[in-house]
Design a protein around this motif. Structure first.
Motif, short mmCIF file in Angstrom:
data_model
loop_
_atom_site.label_atom_id
_atom_site.label_comp_id
_atom_site.label_asym_id
_atom_site.label_seq_id
_atom_site.Cartn_x
_atom_site.Cartn_y
_atom_site.Cartn_z
N MET A 54 35.85 39.81 53.25
CA MET A 54 35.27 38.58 53.78
C MET A 54 33.93 38.26 53.12
O MET A 54 33.67 37.10 52.74
N ASN A 55 33.09 39.28 52.97
CA ASN A 55 31.79 39.04 52.37
C ASN A 55 31.90 38.67 50.89
O ASN A 55 31.15 37.84 50.39
N GLY A 56 32.85 39.29 50.19
CA GLY A 56 33.05 38.95 48.79
C GLY A 56 33.56 37.54 48.59
O GLY A 56 33.11 36.81 47.70
N LEU A 57 34.50 37.12 49.44
CA LEU A 57 34.98 35.74 49.37
C LEU A 57 33.85 34.76 49.61
O LEU A 57 33.74 33.72 48.94
N TRP A 58 33.00 35.07 50.55
CA TRP A 58 31.86 34.22 50.90
C TRP A 58 30.87 34.11 49.74
O TRP A 58 30.39 33.02 49.41
N LEU A 59 30.59 35.24 49.08
CA LEU A 59 29.56 35.26 48.04
C LEU A 59 30.11 35.06 46.64
O LEU A 59 29.35 35.03 45.68
N GLY A 60 31.43 34.91 46.51
CA GLY A 60 32.02 34.63 45.20
C GLY A 60 32.28 35.85 44.34
O GLY A 60 32.42 35.72 43.12
N ALA A 61 32.37 37.04 44.94
CA ALA A 61 32.71 38.25 44.18
C ALA A 61 34.23 38.34 44.02
O ALA A 61 34.99 37.73 44.77
N ASP A 62 34.65 39.11 43.04
CA ASP A 62 36.08 39.31 42.79
C ASP A 62 36.58 40.42 43.71
O ASP A 62 36.36 41.60 43.46
N VAL A 63 37.25 40.04 44.78
CA VAL A 63 37.73 41.01 45.78
C VAL A 63 39.23 40.90 46.01
O VAL A 63 39.75 41.41 47.00
N ALA A 64 39.94 40.22 45.10
CA ALA A 64 41.38 40.04 45.28
C ALA A 64 42.11 41.38 45.40
O ALA A 64 43.11 41.48 46.13
N GLY A 65 41.60 42.38 44.72
CA GLY A 65 42.24 43.69 44.78
C GLY A 65 42.22 44.30 46.17
O GLY A 65 43.11 45.07 46.53
N ILE A 66 41.23 43.94 46.97
CA ILE A 66 41.16 44.47 48.34
C ILE A 66 42.27 43.85 49.19
O ILE A 66 42.87 44.53 50.04
N ALA A 67 42.56 42.59 48.97
CA ALA A 67 43.67 41.97 49.70
C ALA A 67 44.99 42.68 49.38
O ALA A 67 45.81 42.94 50.27
N ASP A 68 45.18 43.02 48.12
CA ASP A 68 46.38 43.78 47.74
C ASP A 68 46.40 45.16 48.40
O ASP A 68 47.46 45.67 48.76
N TRP A 69 45.22 45.74 48.54
CA TRP A 69 45.12 47.07 49.17
C TRP A 69 45.67 47.03 50.59
O TRP A 69 46.36 47.95 51.02
N PHE A 70 45.38 45.96 51.33
CA PHE A 70 45.88 45.87 52.70
C PHE A 70 47.41 45.80 52.74
O PHE A 70 48.03 46.32 53.66
N VAL A 71 48.00 45.16 51.78
CA VAL A 71 49.46 45.07 51.74
C VAL A 71 50.07 46.46 51.59
O VAL A 71 51.04 46.81 52.28
N THR A 72 49.50 47.26 50.72
CA THR A 72 50.09 48.57 50.44
C THR A 72 49.70 49.64 51.45
O THR A 72 50.33 50.71 51.48
N ALA B 250 40.70 31.04 52.05
CA ALA B 250 39.96 30.76 50.82
C ALA B 250 40.85 30.54 49.62
O ALA B 250 40.53 29.73 48.74
N THR B 251 41.99 31.23 49.56
CA THR B 251 42.79 31.22 48.33
C THR B 251 44.23 30.77 48.53
O THR B 251 44.95 30.56 47.55
N GLY B 252 44.67 30.67 49.77
CA GLY B 252 46.08 30.44 50.04
C GLY B 252 46.86 31.72 50.22
O GLY B 252 47.99 31.71 50.73
N GLY B 253 46.25 32.83 49.81
CA GLY B 253 46.91 34.13 49.94
C GLY B 253 48.07 34.29 48.98
O GLY B 253 48.30 33.49 48.08
N THR B 254 48.82 35.36 49.17
CA THR B 254 50.02 35.64 48.40
C THR B 254 51.16 35.81 49.40
O THR B 254 50.92 36.04 50.60
N PRO B 255 52.42 35.70 48.98
CA PRO B 255 53.52 35.96 49.92
C PRO B 255 53.39 37.30 50.62
O PRO B 255 53.64 37.41 51.83
N ALA B 256 52.95 38.31 49.88
CA ALA B 256 52.83 39.65 50.47
C ALA B 256 51.69 39.72 51.47
O ALA B 256 51.82 40.34 52.53
N SER B 257 50.56 39.09 51.15
CA SER B 257 49.42 39.15 52.08
C SER B 257 49.71 38.34 53.34
O SER B 257 49.32 38.73 54.44
N ARG B 258 50.41 37.23 53.20
CA ARG B 258 50.75 36.43 54.38
C ARG B 258 51.73 37.18 55.27
O ARG B 258 51.62 37.18 56.50
#
Length: 307
Positions: free
Chosen positions: A129-147, A184-192
Motif C-alpha cells: 500500500m505504501n509503495g503504491l502511494w509513493l510510486g515505488a515498484d511493488v508489483a512483486g509483492i502483489a504476486d507474493w500474496f498470490v503464491t 491502483a492498477t486493475g490488478g491481475t486475474p490471479a490477484s483478483r
C-alpha cells in the motif's frame, strides 16, 4: 450532542474525511482541508520527525537499536508511513522518500531491501500500500500474496514457521493490500482471484465466528481501538468491505454488533490503546468517546443502511 459538529472539530487528518464521507461537502471544501494535513497537526508533526535518510526512528519496522524487552514500538518507518497514508497526506509532500528508502532502508528480517518486502503478510501488505502511494515498484509483492495464500483461502504471518491455517488478522491486512493494488492498477486475474478467496474466508465466518463451532473467535472481535495497527476487529473488517463495496448479506450480524456499541449520544468508545512507544497520541484514552472510531463506525453503518 451534534456528532457531526463534534467530528468536524478535529485535526485536518480526520476532518477532511468527515467532510467528504459524512457531511457531503463538495470537493473544493474537503480537498482544501486535506491539503492542510502536510502543514498542520498530526501530519505536519510526523513529517517533522523524518530522518535525513528517509526513515523514521532509524528503522524499517522497529526503531534503531530496539532489542525487545518492551511492547512493540510504533515510531519506525512502516508505522509512520501507514499513518500518513491513512490520513490522506499527498504523496508529493514526501518528495523523494521512496528513493531514499530504496537506498537506505532494510528490513530487520534478513536485511532485505525495503520495497521488496519480507516474509510477514501484514508487513508486505503495508509495504504494498505504501509503495503504491509513493510510486515505488511493488508489483512483486502483489504476486507474493498470490503464491503465499493458504489452502483455506486466507493468509497467516506465521506461515514461515509452519502455520497451515489462516489468521483473521493476517487475512484482513492482506486483503487491504490487494484491494489497494487492484484500485491502483486493475490488478491481475490471479490477484483478483486471491482477494475474492480471502474475502470468502472472512465472510464464511460472518467476520467473527469460528467456522467449526459458530462461537465468537475471541472477545477482541468486538473491542474497537484507534490507531488500529495490525489488530483485527469487526469494525476494521467491515470497513474493508465498505471500501471494497461488497455489501454481502453475511455481514449483517457483524454490522449489528458494531451498531450495538454506539452510545446514547451517538458516539463509539475507545476500548483500549495498543501499548508501545508513539510519537504522540492521536485519539481519546480508553473509555472515552473516540472521534476516529465514531467516524469509521458511522461510515460503515451509513453504507450498510443505504445499500
Amino acid at each position: 450532542m451534534d456528532v457531526l459538529a463534534w467530528l468536524r472539530d478535529s485535526d485536518p487528518a480526520l476532518r477532511w474525511q468527515v467532510e467528504r464521507d459524512l457531511a457531503g461537502e463538495p470537493p473544493g471544501v474537503w480537498e482544501a482541508t486535506r491539503a492542510r494535513v502536510a502543514t498542520e497537526g498530526f501530519g505536519a508533526r510526523l513529517l517533522a520527525r523524518q530522518d535525513p535518510d528517509g526513515q523514521w526512528a532509524g528503522g524499517a519496522f522497529f526503531p534503531e537499536g530496539f532489542q525487545g524487552g518492551e511492547a512493540q514500538p510504533w515510531t519506525a518507518t512502516t508505522w509512520t508511513l501507514n499513518s500518513l497514508r491513512e490520513w490522506g497526506l499527498p504523496a508529493s509532500a514526501l518528495r523523494d522518500t521512496a528513493a531514499l528508502l530504496a537506498e537506505n532502508s532494510r528490513w530487520e528480517y534478513d536485511d532485505l531491501p525495503y520495497w521488496g518486502g519480507e516474509v510477514d503478510c501484514c508487513i508486505n501488505a503495508w509495504t504494498l500500500m505504501n509503495g503504491l502511494w509513493l510510486g515505488a515498484d511493488v508489483a512483486g509483492i502483489a504476486d507474493w500474496f498470490v503464491t503465499h495464500r493458504l489452502p483455506d483461502g486466507g493468509w497467516n504471518c506465521d506461515w514461515v514457521e509452519g502455520a497451515a491455517r489462516s489468521s483473521v488478522h493476517s487475512t484482513l491486512n492482506a486483503l487491504k493490500g490487494l484491494l489497494a493494488f487492484e484500485t491502483a492498477t486493475g490488478g491481475t486475474p490471479a490477484s483478483r482471484a486471491a482477494r475474492l478467496a480471502g474475502e470468502e474466508y472472512l465472510l464464511e465466518r460472518r467476520l467473527f465466528r469460528r467456522l467449526s463451532t459458530g462461537e465468537p473467535i475471541a472477545p477482541w472481535v468486538g473491542e474497537f481501538s484507534y490507531p488500529i495497527r495490525w489488530h483485527y476487529d469487526v469494525l476494521n473488517a467491515a470497513s474493508y468491505f465498505r471500501d471494497a463495496d461488497r455489501p454481502d448479506p453475511r455481514l449483517a450480524e457483524a454490522i449489528e454488533l458494531i451498531r450495538s456499541a454506539r452510545q446514547p449520544d451517538g458516539t463509539w468508545l475507545q476500548t483500549e490503546r495498543h501499548t508501545g512507544r508513539v510519537w504522540f497520541e492521536v485519539d481519546a484514552p480508553p473509555g472515552e468517546p473516540s472521534k476516529w472510531l465514531t467516524f469509521f463506525a458511522t461510515q460503515v453503518v451509513n453504507w450498510w443502511d443505504a445499500r
